[in-house]
Design an enzyme around this catalytic site. Sequence first.
Site, PDB file in Angstrom:
ATOM      1  N   ASP A  69       0.825  -1.211   0.000  1.00  0.00           N
ATOM      2  CA  ASP A  69       0.000   0.000   0.000  1.00  0.00           C
ATOM      3  C   ASP A  69       0.866   1.269   0.000  1.00  0.00           C
ATOM      4  O   ASP A  69       2.094   1.191   0.050  1.00  0.00           O
ATOM      5  CB  ASP A  69      -0.918  -0.061   1.247  1.00  0.00           C
ATOM      6  N   TRP A  76      -3.222   3.481  -5.776  1.00  0.00           N
ATOM      7  CA  TRP A  76      -4.500   4.146  -6.092  1.00  0.00           C
ATOM      8  C   TRP A  76      -4.494   4.946  -7.407  1.00  0.00           C
ATOM      9  O   TRP A  76      -5.342   5.815  -7.619  1.00  0.00           O
ATOM     10  CB  TRP A  76      -4.936   5.076  -4.947  1.00  0.00           C
ATOM     11  N   GLY A  77      -3.488   4.702  -8.258  1.00  0.00           N
ATOM     12  CA  GLY A  77      -3.480   5.377  -9.549  1.00  0.00           C
ATOM     13  C   GLY A  77      -2.913   6.790  -9.524  1.00  0.00           C
ATOM     14  O   GLY A  77      -2.823   7.448 -10.565  1.00  0.00           O
ATOM     15  N   ASP A 121     -10.251   3.618  -3.361  1.00  0.00           N
ATOM     16  CA  ASP A 121     -10.951   2.412  -2.895  1.00  0.00           C
ATOM     17  C   ASP A 121     -12.384   2.302  -3.429  1.00  0.00           C
ATOM     18  O   ASP A 121     -13.126   3.284  -3.454  1.00  0.00           O
ATOM     19  CB  ASP A 121     -11.011   2.395  -1.359  1.00  0.00           C
TER      20      ASP A 121
HETATM   21  C1  GLA Z   1      -6.029   1.370   1.566  1.00  0.00           C
HETATM   22  C2  GLA Z   1      -6.196   0.372   0.422  1.00  0.00           C
HETATM   23  C3  GLA Z   1      -7.296  -0.597   0.771  1.00  0.00           C
HETATM   24  C4  GLA Z   1      -6.970  -1.321   2.068  1.00  0.00           C
HETATM   25  C5  GLA Z   1      -6.727  -0.313   3.192  1.00  0.00           C
HETATM   26  C6  GLA Z   1      -6.179  -0.982   4.445  1.00  0.00           C
HETATM   27  O1  GLA Z   1      -7.155   2.189   1.690  1.00  0.00           O
HETATM   28  O2  GLA Z   1      -6.459   1.038  -0.777  1.00  0.00           O
HETATM   29  O3  GLA Z   1      -7.489  -1.529  -0.278  1.00  0.00           O
HETATM   30  O4  GLA Z   1      -5.823  -2.131   1.869  1.00  0.00           O
HETATM   31  O5  GLA Z   1      -5.796   0.683   2.798  1.00  0.00           O
HETATM   32  O6  GLA Z   1      -5.931  -0.085   5.473  1.00  0.00           O
END
Ligand code: GLA
Length: 391
Positions: free
Chosen positions: A151, A185-186, A207
């Site tokens: 992440d 996230w792009g 998300d």
């Molecule tokens: C981010 C990611 C999610 C998830 C959360 C966990 O928001 O994009 O997919 O993994 O963190 O905290």
Amino acid sequence: MSARAKILVAMLGLLVTPSLLSAQERPLAATPPMGWNSWNKFGCHVSEDLIRQMADAMVKSGMKDAGYQYIVIDDCWQVERDPSGNIVPDPKTFPSGIKALADYVHSRGLKFGIYSDAGVKTCAKRPGSLGHEYQDALKYAAWGVDYLKYDWCNTSTQDAQAAYALIRDALDATGRPIVLSICEWGTAKPWLWGKAVGGNLWRTTGDIGDQWESKDRHQLGMLDILDQQVGIESYAGPGHWNDPDMLEVGNGGMTTEEYRAHFSLWSILAAPLIAGNDLRDMKPEIHDILTNKEVIAVNQDPLGSEGRRVMKDGDLEVWAKQMQDGSRTVVLLNRDTTEKQIGFSWENVGYPDHLSAGVRDLWKGRDLGQFEGKFSATVAPHSVVMVKVAP
Ligand code: GLA
């Protein structure tokens, strides 16, 4: 080409056919990864019991037979680092340790995935991997991790490409093949560099929320994410996939028809199919969506071509994907709240008009007959019709 040359080329083709390669030699994520991840349904409420039960349910429900493979624990399995800097799993929720859990998942014939973050802390404020990349990778390999979701929270001024290249190098240095899921996230357009740094999939958006479309600006809906896939299709291919985030199918925020649309669209996008629902407790209609063999085969087609939107007329859309056998899979998407007729011409999907083609409805599992030049169908509100067109 002479007949002999053709035979030689065919033999060479056979030599590099993925199924004939040993597990070691086979490219990672040659088709979009399929599995389950804890986040969408359980958030931070993860434990070894839950993960074991999910592995059992994956087998018992027939999901494993349908092709789902990875069981991935998302955020919140980790609590701190010990004095030597080793990452420590939460002793309350994972008392047997991660190795024992990975062994259990493997004993069910499945693969095991875990989560970390390129920054100081994860998104849920657990310890991240910054400065511990090689140490963590070695630990994952020793535990038997097959998949890492990495992440991007709390990364401050870090450079995304450099951070993901570093963790890839660390994973490679262990000698264990580990799928790398880039979760950035792009923001820094990972489709442009994800393949070069050895990522196997990369999130293209923020998300996903368990909703058809966004009701406010805080949470993306399934269609908002879909719209953001337009234009980046050609960056995906075997071993490296655009990831429009995990599935919400079965989590309760959409109707069955909306979930069918979600699954059809993710399949035609050659998106990773990572279920995010409670596998222990699936309604039959949700089970039937997640395990539909013909729809999954579209997603897993070895050509690895991502489907694209070929027609848009307000709320009516046509998405098409080229298949390895030369056929096309087509999704007719009705975003409207009333029933609509949606059609497309052969030209829309790259065929000459005069061609006669067989059309098969994949959700009904029924051949609809031979058609020439075009096809159309009535599509229920917030729903899809998904067909295969084979000349
Ligand atoms: C981010 C990611 C999610 C998830 C959360 C966990 O928001 O994009 O997919 O993994 O963190 O905290």
